[in-house]
Design an enzyme around this catalytic site. Structure first.
Site, PDB file in Angstrom:
ATOM      1  N   LYS A  47      28.567  -8.980 -37.205  1.00 48.83           N
ATOM      2  CA  LYS A  47      27.889 -10.241 -36.883  1.00 48.83           C
ATOM      3  C   LYS A  47      27.933 -10.429 -35.388  1.00 48.83           C
ATOM      4  O   LYS A  47      28.858  -9.939 -34.717  1.00 48.83           O
ATOM      5  CB  LYS A  47      28.618 -11.410 -37.559  1.00 48.83           C
ATOM      6  CG  LYS A  47      27.779 -12.653 -37.669  1.00 48.83           C
ATOM      7  CD  LYS A  47      26.843 -12.546 -38.857  1.00 48.83           C
ATOM      8  CE  LYS A  47      26.189 -13.833 -39.229  1.00 48.83           C
ATOM      9  NZ  LYS A  47      25.660 -13.769 -40.599  1.00 48.83           N
ATOM     10  N   LYS A 103      25.994  -3.931 -40.092  1.00 45.65           N
ATOM     11  CA  LYS A 103      24.778  -4.718 -40.327  1.00 45.65           C
ATOM     12  C   LYS A 103      25.103  -6.194 -40.318  1.00 45.65           C
ATOM     13  O   LYS A 103      26.097  -6.614 -40.931  1.00 45.65           O
ATOM     14  CB  LYS A 103      24.204  -4.350 -41.718  1.00 45.65           C
ATOM     15  CG  LYS A 103      22.868  -5.011 -42.028  1.00 45.65           C
ATOM     16  CD  LYS A 103      21.721  -4.289 -41.392  1.00 45.65           C
ATOM     17  CE  LYS A 103      20.407  -5.063 -41.440  1.00 45.65           C
ATOM     18  NZ  LYS A 103      20.267  -6.019 -40.310  1.00 45.65           N
ATOM     19  N   ASN A 152      14.368 -23.081 -43.092  1.00 50.41           N
ATOM     20  CA  ASN A 152      13.714 -21.951 -43.743  1.00 50.41           C
ATOM     21  C   ASN A 152      14.189 -21.773 -45.188  1.00 50.41           C
ATOM     22  O   ASN A 152      13.393 -21.783 -46.138  1.00 50.41           O
ATOM     23  CB  ASN A 152      14.034 -20.707 -42.893  1.00 50.41           C
ATOM     24  CG  ASN A 152      13.169 -19.540 -43.244  1.00 50.41           C
ATOM     25  OD1 ASN A 152      12.180 -19.695 -43.965  1.00 50.41           O
ATOM     26  ND2 ASN A 152      13.538 -18.361 -42.783  1.00 50.41           N
ATOM     27  N   SER A 182      16.381  -6.842 -45.512  1.00 50.36           N
ATOM     28  CA  SER A 182      16.592  -6.149 -44.230  1.00 50.36           C
ATOM     29  C   SER A 182      16.769  -4.649 -44.475  1.00 50.36           C
ATOM     30  O   SER A 182      16.286  -3.816 -43.701  1.00 50.36           O
ATOM     31  CB  SER A 182      17.849  -6.679 -43.537  1.00 50.36           C
ATOM     32  OG  SER A 182      17.551  -7.812 -42.766  1.00 50.36           O
ATOM     33  N   LYS A 208      29.133  -8.818 -48.531  1.00 45.85           N
ATOM     34  CA  LYS A 208      27.778  -9.055 -49.047  1.00 45.85           C
ATOM     35  C   LYS A 208      27.039  -7.747 -49.329  1.00 45.85           C
ATOM     36  O   LYS A 208      26.454  -7.561 -50.395  1.00 45.85           O
ATOM     37  CB  LYS A 208      27.002  -9.804 -47.952  1.00 45.85           C
ATOM     38  CG  LYS A 208      26.319 -11.044 -48.386  1.00 45.85           C
ATOM     39  CD  LYS A 208      25.525 -11.623 -47.227  1.00 45.85           C
ATOM     40  CE  LYS A 208      26.211 -12.804 -46.602  1.00 45.85           C
ATOM     41  NZ  LYS A 208      25.336 -13.541 -45.663  1.00 45.85           N
ATOM     42  N   THR A 242      16.057 -14.678 -48.384  1.00 47.37           N
ATOM     43  CA  THR A 242      17.349 -15.281 -48.722  1.00 47.37           C
ATOM     44  C   THR A 242      17.201 -16.206 -49.930  1.00 47.37           C
ATOM     45  O   THR A 242      17.954 -16.105 -50.909  1.00 47.37           O
ATOM     46  CB  THR A 242      17.910 -16.053 -47.509  1.00 47.37           C
ATOM     47  OG1 THR A 242      17.962 -15.141 -46.403  1.00 47.37           O
ATOM     48  CG2 THR A 242      19.295 -16.590 -47.777  1.00 47.37           C
TER      49      THR A 242
HETATM   50  N1  GLU Z   1      21.985 -13.300 -41.157  1.00 46.31           N
HETATM   51  C1  GLU Z   1      21.700 -12.971 -42.505  1.00 46.31           C
HETATM   52  C2  GLU Z   1      22.951 -13.104 -43.370  1.00 46.31           C
HETATM   53  O1  GLU Z   1      23.856 -13.828 -43.055  1.00 46.31           O
HETATM   54  C3  GLU Z   1      20.996 -11.646 -42.659  1.00 46.31           C
HETATM   55  C4  GLU Z   1      21.681 -10.463 -42.093  1.00 46.31           C
HETATM   56  C5  GLU Z   1      20.819  -9.215 -42.080  1.00 46.31           C
HETATM   57  O2  GLU Z   1      19.696  -9.234 -42.563  1.00 46.31           O
HETATM   58  O3  GLU Z   1      21.326  -8.222 -41.573  1.00 46.31           O
HETATM   59  O4  GLU Z   1      23.032 -12.535 -44.430  1.00 46.31           O
END
Ligand code: GLU
Length: 410
Positions: free
Chosen positions: A102, A66, A217, A351, A90, A186
Site C-alpha cells: 500500500k 499489489k 464511488n 486490477s 485480500k 469494488t
Molecule cells: N485500493 C484498492 C483496495 O484497497 C484496490 C487495490 C488494487 O486494485 O490494487 O483494495
C-alpha cells in the site's frame, strides 16, 4: 487501537485456529519493506512544499506486491502498513497471484490544484521507481486517487525507465490500457458476495431493506445495484447528512442531485420522493434495515454506537469500518459481518484482470470481466463460508485463516 494492532489481533486469532507457532506468526506479521520519502513539490505560486510519502511492501510470497496509493492527510506509517498487510490477505482470499502493498502521501488533496496533485504523482514515482514494475510492485487507486493519477504515474514510470509498461499500475483510464469495469469493481464484487450469502441464508434480496453509508464511488454504485436488483434502499448518507425513507429512496434521483453538487443535508432532500426526514450523517448506523453497508471510511461502527445497529448483516465495503470492540459486540449478537478483506476484494480482482490484459495485449469485454469477477467472488465466499461453518468461527476469522494458510504455504 492503532490500525496495525488491529491487523495483528486478527492474525493472532487466525493463527490460533491454524495452530501456528509464535515464530510463524512473527514472520507473517513482518513487512518485507517500509519505504519512505519526502516529496518536494513546486506549488502554483512558486513556493516549495514537502509531503511525506510511503510505500509499504508487505509480502510478495504469492506474487508481485499489489495495492493502492492514497492521498490523505492522515496517511502515516502505521495506517499504510496495516492496509498493505490487508492487501496481502485480500489477494489471498480471492486467490489471485499477488502479494500485498500500500502507498500513501500525507496530503489534503482538496487543498491542492490538479497541477500540484500531478506533481505529487510524478514525485512519488521518482522516489520509489526502483521498487515498482509489472513483476515487482503494481500500484492502483485508493482514497482520493483515481484513473487520472494512475495515468500520470504510468507516464512518469515509462519516461524514467524508457520502457512501455502499462502493467506497472492498474486502475488506469481505458485509453491508457485500463480495463472496462474497474471503476465499479469494488461494489460489483461486494454485491456478488452478498448475493452468495443471501442464497445460503435462503433470503431474497427483493424482500430486504438496506442502508448505505457513503455516496462516493463505492457507495453510489452499491446503492444503484441494490435498487436495480429490487432491494429497498431505505437509508443513505454522505459526510454531511443522512436520508431515511421506509418506503424506499429513489436512489437515481438522489445520485443525480449529488452529481450536481448537492449534499444530503441540503433542504431539497427533506421531502418526498427523497426521504421522510433528514438526519445527522452518523445516524445512518442505527437506522432500521436488514443490511447495513458502510462504504465510506474507517472506524464508523464503534463502542459508542454499536448498540444502535439493527441490521442482521453488515457488508464492509470500506476498509476497517468496524472497530475491534464493536466487531466483538456484533459477533456476540450473531450479526453476520462480511469482512472487508472479502467484501471489497472485487477491486483488486479486476486490477488483476487489467494486469493480465496488459501483459497479453488483449482487451477484455465487459461481459468477460463481469463473469470472471462474479465467479471469483462466489468462489471466495464459498471457501470462507465453508471454513467458518467447519470451524465455528466468524467470516472474518475464516477469511484471515484461509488467507494466512495460503500465504504460509506459498
Ligand atoms: N485500493 C484498492 C483496495 O484497497 C484496490 C487495490 C488494487 O486494485 O490494487 O483494495
Amino acid at each position: 487501537m492503532a490500525a496495525f494492532d488491529y491487523f495483528k489481533m486478527n492474525v493472532h486469532r487466525a493463527a490460533a485456529l491454524l495452530g501456528y507457532s509464535q515464530e510463524t506468526v512473527d514472520r507473517l506479521l513482518t513487512p518485507d519493506r517500509v519505504l519512505k520519502a519526502p516529496l518536494s513539490i513546486t506549488m502554483d505560486d512558486g513556493s516549495t512544499q514537502t509531503f511525506q510519502a510511503y510505500r509499504v511492501q508487505f509480502s510478495n510470497a504469492r506474487g508481485p506486491y499489489k495495492g493502492g496509493i492514497r492521498f490523505h492527510p492522515d496517511a502515516d506509517e502505521d495506517e499504510v502498513s496495516a492496509l498493505a498487510a490487508m492487501m496481502a490477505i485480500k489477494c489471498a482470499v480471492v486467490d489471485i497471484p499477488f502479494g500485498g502493498a500500500k502507498g500513501g502521501v500525507a496530503v489534503d488533496p482538496k487543498k491542492l490544484s490538479l497541477n500540484e496533485l500531478d506533481a505529487i504523482a510524478r514525485a512519488y514515482v521518482q522516489a520509489f521507481v526502483e521498487h515498482l514494475g509489472p513483476e515487482l510492485d503494481v500500484p492502483a487507486p485508493d482514497v482520493y486517487t483515481n484513473s487520472h493519477i494512475m495515468g500520470v504515474m504510468l507516464e512518469e514510470y515509462e519516461r524514467i525507465t524508457g520502457t512501455k509498461a502499462p502493467a506497472m499500475i492498474t486502475g488506469k483510464s481505458l485509453d491508457m490500457g485500463g480495463i472496462v469495469g474497474r471503476d465499479t469493481a469494488t461494489s460489483d464484487g461486494a454485491i456478488a458476495v452478498l448475493d452468495a450469502l443471501l442464497a445460503d441464508q435462503h433470503r431474497d434480496i427483493t424482500n430486504l431493506t438496506v442502508s448505505i453509508q457513503g455516496t462516493g464511488n463505492a457507495g453510489a454504485r452499491a446503492a444503484t445495484l441494490l435498487s436495480d436488483l429490487g432491494a429497498k434502499v431505505v437509508a443513505m448518507s454522505d459526510s454531511k447528512g443522512a436520508l431515511r425513507n421506509p418506503e424506499g429512496i429513489d436512489v437515481q434521483k438522489v445520485l443525480e442531485k449529488k452529481d450536481a453538487g448537492k449534499s444530503l443535508n441540503d433542504t431539497e432532500f427533506a421531502d418526498e420522493p427523497f426521504s421522510h426526514a433528514q438526519y445527522d450523517a452518523e445516524e445512518i448506523i442505527g437506522m432500521s434495515a436488514d443490511i447495513l453497508i458502510p462504504a465510506a471510511l474507517e472506524e464508523q461502527i464503534r463502542l459508542d454506537n454499536v448498540e444502535s445497529v439493527k441490521a442482521s448483516i453488515v457488508l464492509e465495503i470500506a476498509n476497517g469500518p468496524i472497530t475491534p470492540e464493536a466487531d466483538e459486540s456484533l459477533a456476540e449478537r450473531r450479526v453476520v459481518i462480511v469482512p472487508d478483506v472479502l467484501a471489497n476484494a472485487g477491486g483488486v480482482t479486476v486490477s488483476y484482470f487489467e494486469w493480465l490484459q496488459n501483459r497479453s495485449g488483449e482487451t477484455w469485454t465487459k461481459e468477460r470481466v463481469a463473469e470472471r469477477l462474479e465467479e471469483t467472488m462466489h468462489d471466495a465466499y464459498r471457501d470462507v463460508a465453508d471454513f467458518a461453518l467447519d470451524r465455528n468461527c466468524t467470516l472474518r476469522e475464516a477469511a484471515y485463516a484461509l488467507a494466512l494458510g495460503r500465504i504460509n504455504d506459498a
